[in-house]
Design a protein around this motif. Structure first.
Motif, PDB file in Angstrom:
ATOM      1  N   LEU A 112       0.838  -1.195   0.000  1.00 58.67           N
ATOM      2  CA  LEU A 112       0.000   0.000   0.000  1.00 58.67           C
ATOM      3  C   LEU A 112       0.870   1.242   0.000  1.00 58.67           C
ATOM      4  CD1 LEU A 112      -2.606  -1.032   2.747  1.00 58.67           C
ATOM      5  CD2 LEU A 112      -2.434  -1.799   0.373  1.00 58.67           C
ATOM      6  N   ASN A 113       0.464   2.232  -0.768  1.00 60.61           N
ATOM      7  CA  ASN A 113       1.085   3.556  -0.700  1.00 60.61           C
ATOM      8  C   ASN A 113      -0.012   4.562  -1.000  1.00 60.61           C
ATOM      9  OD1 ASN A 113       2.835   5.647  -0.466  1.00 60.61           O
ATOM     10  ND2 ASN A 113       4.246   4.992  -2.053  1.00 60.61           N
ATOM     11  N   HIS A 114      -0.767   4.921   0.028  1.00 64.67           N
ATOM     12  CA  HIS A 114      -2.014   5.670  -0.155  1.00 64.67           C
ATOM     13  C   HIS A 114      -1.795   7.037  -0.779  1.00 64.67           C
ATOM     14  CE1 HIS A 114      -6.199   6.554   0.460  1.00 64.67           C
ATOM     15  NE2 HIS A 114      -5.925   7.643   1.148  1.00 64.67           N
ATOM     16  N   THR A 115      -0.632   7.641  -0.586  1.00 60.84           N
ATOM     17  CA  THR A 115      -0.381   8.980  -1.130  1.00 60.84           C
ATOM     18  C   THR A 115       0.474   8.923  -2.381  1.00 60.84           C
ATOM     19  OG1 THR A 115       1.564   9.257   0.275  1.00 60.84           O
ATOM     20  CG2 THR A 115      -0.538  10.022   1.152  1.00 60.84           C
ATOM     21  N   ALA A 116       0.596   7.756  -3.006  1.00 58.73           N
ATOM     22  CA  ALA A 116       1.581   7.562  -4.078  1.00 58.73           C
ATOM     23  C   ALA A 116       1.259   8.378  -5.315  1.00 58.73           C
ATOM     24  CB  ALA A 116       1.662   6.099  -4.461  1.00 58.73           C
ATOM     25  N   HIS A 117       2.313   8.960  -5.925  1.00 56.06           N
ATOM     26  CA  HIS A 117       2.250   9.382  -7.320  1.00 56.06           C
ATOM     27  C   HIS A 117       2.684   8.215  -8.199  1.00 56.06           C
ATOM     28  CE1 HIS A 117       1.196  13.574  -7.469  1.00 56.06           C
ATOM     29  NE2 HIS A 117       1.985  13.835  -6.457  1.00 56.06           N
ATOM     30  N   ASN A 118       3.549   7.345  -7.664  1.00 54.80           N
ATOM     31  CA  ASN A 118       4.164   6.309  -8.478  1.00 54.80           C
ATOM     32  C   ASN A 118       4.177   4.999  -7.699  1.00 54.80           C
ATOM     33  OD1 ASN A 118       5.637   4.770 -10.224  1.00 54.80           O
ATOM     34  ND2 ASN A 118       7.587   5.776  -9.789  1.00 54.80           N
ATOM     35  N   LEU A 119       3.259   4.100  -8.022  1.00 56.53           N
ATOM     36  CA  LEU A 119       3.202   2.827  -7.334  1.00 56.53           C
ATOM     37  C   LEU A 119       4.375   1.922  -7.694  1.00 56.53           C
ATOM     38  CD1 LEU A 119      -0.615   2.041  -7.469  1.00 56.53           C
ATOM     39  CD2 LEU A 119       0.725   2.737  -5.508  1.00 56.53           C
ATOM     40  N   ARG A 120       5.101   2.263  -8.756  1.00 56.26           N
ATOM     41  CA  ARG A 120       6.255   1.445  -9.136  1.00 56.26           C
ATOM     42  C   ARG A 120       7.454   1.698  -8.240  1.00 56.26           C
ATOM     43  NH1 ARG A 120       5.085  -1.191 -13.809  1.00 56.26           N
ATOM     44  NH2 ARG A 120       3.104  -0.540 -14.688  1.00 56.26           N
ATOM     45  N   LEU A 121       7.248   2.502  -7.215  1.00 54.19           N
ATOM     46  CA  LEU A 121       8.256   2.647  -6.182  1.00 54.19           C
ATOM     47  C   LEU A 121       8.669   1.284  -5.633  1.00 54.19           C
ATOM     48  CD1 LEU A 121       9.650   4.642  -4.025  1.00 54.19           C
ATOM     49  CD2 LEU A 121       7.615   4.202  -2.649  1.00 54.19           C
ATOM     50  N   TYR A 122       7.719   0.350  -5.571  1.00 60.11           N
ATOM     51  CA  TYR A 122       7.981  -0.967  -5.002  1.00 60.11           C
ATOM     52  C   TYR A 122       8.683  -1.917  -5.984  1.00 60.11           C
ATOM     53  CZ  TYR A 122       4.865   0.026  -1.015  1.00 60.11           C
ATOM     54  OH  TYR A 122       4.293   0.548   0.118  1.00 60.11           O
ATOM     55  N   ARG A 123       8.884  -1.498  -7.232  1.00 62.59           N
ATOM     56  CA  ARG A 123       9.441  -2.413  -8.233  1.00 62.59           C
ATOM     57  C   ARG A 123      10.768  -3.040  -7.797  1.00 62.59           C
ATOM     58  NH1 ARG A 123       9.124  -3.287 -13.755  1.00 62.59           N
ATOM     59  NH2 ARG A 123       7.765  -1.512 -14.158  1.00 62.59           N
ATOM     60  N   PRO A 124      11.751  -2.263  -7.250  1.00 61.60           N
ATOM     61  CA  PRO A 124      13.022  -2.897  -6.866  1.00 61.60           C
ATOM     62  C   PRO A 124      12.836  -3.999  -5.819  1.00 61.60           C
ATOM     63  CG  PRO A 124      13.251  -0.506  -6.925  1.00 61.60           C
ATOM     64  CD  PRO A 124      11.799  -0.789  -7.041  1.00 61.60           C
ATOM     65  N   LEU A 125      11.928  -3.785  -4.869  1.00 66.94           N
ATOM     66  CA  LEU A 125      11.693  -4.808  -3.856  1.00 66.94           C
ATOM     67  C   LEU A 125      11.068  -6.050  -4.479  1.00 66.94           C
ATOM     68  CD1 LEU A 125      11.636  -5.829  -0.965  1.00 66.94           C
ATOM     69  CD2 LEU A 125       9.497  -4.558  -0.617  1.00 66.94           C
ATOM     70  N   SER A 126      10.090  -5.858  -5.348  1.00 69.95           N
ATOM     71  CA  SER A 126       9.476  -6.996  -6.028  1.00 69.95           C
ATOM     72  C   SER A 126      10.514  -7.770  -6.836  1.00 69.95           C
ATOM     73  CB  SER A 126       8.345  -6.508  -6.940  1.00 69.95           C
ATOM     74  OG  SER A 126       7.832  -7.564  -7.719  1.00 69.95           O
ATOM     75  N   HIS A 127      11.391  -7.038  -7.518  1.00 70.05           N
ATOM     76  CA  HIS A 127      12.429  -7.682  -8.330  1.00 70.05           C
ATOM     77  C   HIS A 127      13.341  -8.546  -7.453  1.00 70.05           C
ATOM     78  CE1 HIS A 127      15.403  -8.262 -11.484  1.00 70.05           C
ATOM     79  NE2 HIS A 127      16.327  -7.847 -10.649  1.00 70.05           N
ATOM     80  N   GLU A 128      13.721  -8.021  -6.294  1.00 64.36           N
ATOM     81  CA  GLU A 128      14.619  -8.763  -5.420  1.00 64.36           C
ATOM     82  C   GLU A 128      13.927  -9.983  -4.802  1.00 64.36           C
ATOM     83  OE1 GLU A 128      17.756  -8.409  -5.015  1.00 64.36           O
ATOM     84  OE2 GLU A 128      18.030  -6.527  -6.121  1.00 64.36           O
ATOM     85  N   LEU A 129      12.620  -9.931  -4.596  1.00 66.62           N
ATOM     86  CA  LEU A 129      11.899 -11.066  -4.042  1.00 66.62           C
ATOM     87  C   LEU A 129      11.776 -12.213  -5.028  1.00 66.62           C
ATOM     88  CD1 LEU A 129       9.102  -9.245  -2.014  1.00 66.62           C
ATOM     89  CD2 LEU A 129      10.972 -10.622  -1.089  1.00 66.62           C
TER      90      LEU A 129
END
Length: 751
Positions: free
Chosen positions: A498-515
């Motif tokens: 969750l990132n309720h104030t997000a402009h860019n939900l792809r902020l999480y992309r590096p974490l997803s990639h590492e998982l």
């Protein structure tokens, strides 16, 4: 005869502009330049909009307002010129802007609109010379003392649809300042389009888009040629002769389609896309259907206020069969689109060679395009007038068929742009009518098998993601959902971040990639969720809306949750509610998230020392990155304090800024902060991992878990991660550390 309203256009005498900078063209600009080179000045690359002005408009001030817009945006002072055989951006220090005025007030009222439409069509189709700036023009049509129309035409090589909305907002703001006798106060942009263009080349040079390239080569292998039969034989050389017609769809139909999408955990776009796929299969008999759509491609907040051609074209390939129901096709359409969005950074010009129409002078690369969007220009106002967007003329046709669903104040309007060399108006009209009747039948019986193909004449396509909105909101309206699948397959329980104030939900992309590929990962944001028609009054209500959105997206018995900053509080409450409803939550990950009220309970001297240390570290890091980066980041950091923003609003007039997405971001942030501070934090015994970024100096606060210690299980652990600043937790090193700890915790089933 000119009257008191008329200013005769000044003779155009082009004076050489002083070029102060040059830059490589972006991939989108190179693509448009190639199209223009085949047909110099082709109007198919023009973007034409019409603004209705109600109120008093001074023509001289309007011209000065446009001049202020050119002064703010480098792209509107840019020409495209050849250097060593390649197009480059030539950016002028100053380009004069002239606003011709045509008085229509002397005509009978019935003739004014017809004459305005005739002039608008002519302006829309007038060609640009790419070697001369500005590649933007406007014409003022005076209909009366209290009403006017401004025609604005830009070339796609310096603009896109989103940009035309920016220009409208800047115009209203600049005119307001000029009308008050002040210089326009349009804020300085942190980046210009040339920065983006250069950066996009650097990213490709570093090999960052290799994954996208591999995906598209697999996805587009052995593409079929799907075309709707025309009324005439296709000419050997393609022109851009186009026309359009539209139909306002009944609200009952679009509300029903949106309601169905919500119930199925998908979007309005996916449901509309499925209707179009069904229609295209009926018209062509094809089972492997290829369409194109456009995406804004403004992933970063710094890009959202910049005028330029950021839009990228996605190619969608979907299999359709008689065994499917409409619900099945909605899910397939959703999956196709979300996969394409996840790989949207690969430029369209690099896909063209893989498309069936490539290299054929008689065909576009893709025959059918489909766009779903809200109107870029709503209603804007200042002290002098109201500005609203109205339907605009079609400069030319880039596709055989282009279907556009636009939500306006009166409802959803379906427009069909068609190539006149191939199709008659009657055929286009038949298709629009068939879309409506087919949609009504599919919504009424969505579980029945799809209708059998009945080839006749026409097609359809795919585009921009839009949230589905139900006809009658439930108690909790969680339909205004932004969802980004960063990894859709895998055997592990899905991580919902969750990132309720997000402009860019792809902020999480590096974490997803590492998982890794075995960990499904979806990022979520609810845009203005409602509770009984009102904004949520508590974290509990907001979390309930997220619970509904999560379970609609992926019904399951086990979940994993993550939350960044204040959204971590929502994530923990979501976990508590899911567990209370009988679901299992394996893990909650809190990233740089303070427990509600903990920071404010620290002594004032300790809080002041913390802020000073953080500011010093912040300043040193970003000053090392250069003065421009320092000023941009420091400005953003200062604005994170509500008091600073309130003071700025008192001192400076910022109407356009307040209307922009940045204002929405800070509004949502402040609203969430208020909910968080009122939240009575309960105890949670489930598994939790806490990560703190480099923005928090070592050795502080006293509770290393950022205040969560008294509310979580005693063995809850907190880890520091490397990275610069608050979002530095998602740096490559930070994401790797978080992923390692998450995988270890899941594997050991302990903390």
């Amino acid at each position: 005869m000119a009257n008191q309203f008329t200013r005769e256009p000044e003779p155009h005498i082009h004076e050489p502009d002083r070029i102060v900078a040059s830059a490589r063209c972006s991939s989108a600009q190179e693509r448009y330049w190639e199209i223009d080179a085949k047909d110099p000045g082709t109007p198919a690359l023009n973007i034409a909009v019409k603004w209705r002005i109600r109120g008093h408009l001074d023509a001289a001030l309007a011209q000065d307002a446009f001049q202020a817009i050119l002064d703010r945006h480098e792209s509107l002072r840019t020409a495209i010129r050849l250097e060593d055989g390649r197009p480059v951006q030539a950016i002028a220090e100053h380009v004069a802007f002239k606003l011709p005025e045509i008085d229509l007030s002397g005509l009978p009222e019935a003739d004014r609109t017809r004459e305005a439409d005739r002039i608008a069509q002519g302006e829309a189709c007038t060609r640009f010379d790419l070697s001369e700036a500005p590649l933007l023009r406007a014409t003022l049509l005076r209909k009366s003392r209290a009403e006017a129309v401004i025609l604005v035409v830009a070339h796609h090589i310096v603009s896109d649809g989103w940009s035309m909305g920016i220009i409208a907002k800047d115009f209203v703001a600049a005119y307001q300042a000029l009308g008050r006798g002040r210089e326009p106060v349009l804020s300085e942009l942190p980046l210009q389009y040339s920065d983006f263009a250069e950066g996009s080349h650097d990213g490709m040079a570093d090999g960052e888009l290799a994954r996208e390239e591999a995906y598209w080569q697999r996805q587009l292998a052995d593409l079929p040629l799907v075309e709707v039969p025309g009324d005439r034989q296709r000419p050997a050389m393609r022109s851009t002769h186009g026309a359009s017609l539209s139909r306002l769809l009944p609200r009952a139909l679009t509300s029903g389609l949106a309601d169905l999408a919500r119930k199925e955990g998908t979007t309005f776009f996916s449901a509309a896309y499925a209707v179009l796929l069904t229609l295209l299969r009926q018209r062509t008999g094809a089972s492997d259907i290829v369409l194109s759509t456009q995406m804004a491609n403004r992933d970063d907040v710094e890009l959202e206020a910049i005028v330029g051609p950021f839009v990228n074209t996605l190619v969608l390939r979907t299999k359709v069969s008689e065994e499917q129901s409409f619900l099945d096709l909605c899910h397939a359409a959703r999956d196709t689109f979300e996969e394409a969005v996840d790989h949207h950074q690969w430029p369209f010009d690099k896909l063209v060679s893989l498309l069936p129409g490539s290299g054929d002078a008689s065909r576009p690369p893709v025959s059918v395009n489909f766009i779903v969007q809200r109107a870029f220009i709503g209603e804007l106002a200042n002290d002098s007038f109201q500005l609203s967007g109205i339907p605009s003329p079609l400069p030319g046709a880039l596709y055989d068929l282009n279907f556009i669903l636009v939500e306006r104040e009166e409802g959803w309007r379906l427009t069909c742009e068609y190539h006149r060399d191939l199709y008659d108006e009657a055929t286009a009209s038949e298709l629009v009518a068939q879309f409506q009747s087919l949609a009504e039948a599919l919504v009424a019986n969505p579980t029945a098998r799809l209708p059998r193909p009945v080839p006749t004449s026409l097609p359809i396509a795919s585009p921009l993601w839009l949230p589905a909105t139900p006809a009658q909101p439930p108690v909790i309206d969680a339909t205004a959902l932004r969802r980004t699948w960063l990894q859709q397959t895998g055997t592990q329980p899905t991580v919902f971040a969750l990132n309720h104030t997000a402009h860019n939900l792809r902020l999480y992309r590096p974490l997803s990639h590492e998982l890794g590929p075995d960990q499904p990962f979806a990022a979520l944001q609810l845009l203005d969720p409602l509770v009984n028609g009102m904004a949520p009054a508590s974290i509990e209500q907001l979390a309930a809306a997220y619970c509904e959105a999560i379970m609609a997206t992926k019904p399951a018995d086990r979940y994993r949750l993550a939350g960044f900053c204040r959204s971590g509080v929502i994530a923990l409450e979501v976990a508590r509610q899911l567990v209370a409803s009988g679901k299992q939550v394996d893990l909650v990950v809190l990233i740089d998230c303070w427990a509600p009220g903990y920071f404010l309970r620290q002594p004032y001297s300790a809080r002041l020392l913390f802020r000073l240390k953080r500011a010093g570290r912040f300043a040193r890091r970003f000053w090392q990155a250069g003065p421009r980066s320092f000023v941009t980041r420091m400005s953003f950091w200062l604005q994170s304090t509500a008091a600073i923003r309130r003071a700025k609003r008192l001192i400076f007039w910022r109407a356009a800024e307040e209307a922009a997405d940045e204002a929405d971001f800070w509004r949502t942030t402040d609203e969430l902060e208020a909910l968080v501070q009122r939240y009575a934090l309960p105890s949670y015994d489930g598994r939790v991992l806490i990560f703190r970024s480099g923005a928090i100096p070592p050795g502080w606060p006293p509770d290393a878990t950022l205040g969560w210690g008294d509310h979580l299980a005693p063995d809850t652990l907190c880890f520091a991660v490397d990275g610069e600043g608050h979002e530095g937790a998602f740096s490559e090193a930070g994401s790797r550390t978080m992923a390692e700890r998450i995988v270890e915790a899941v594997r050991q089933n302990r903390f």
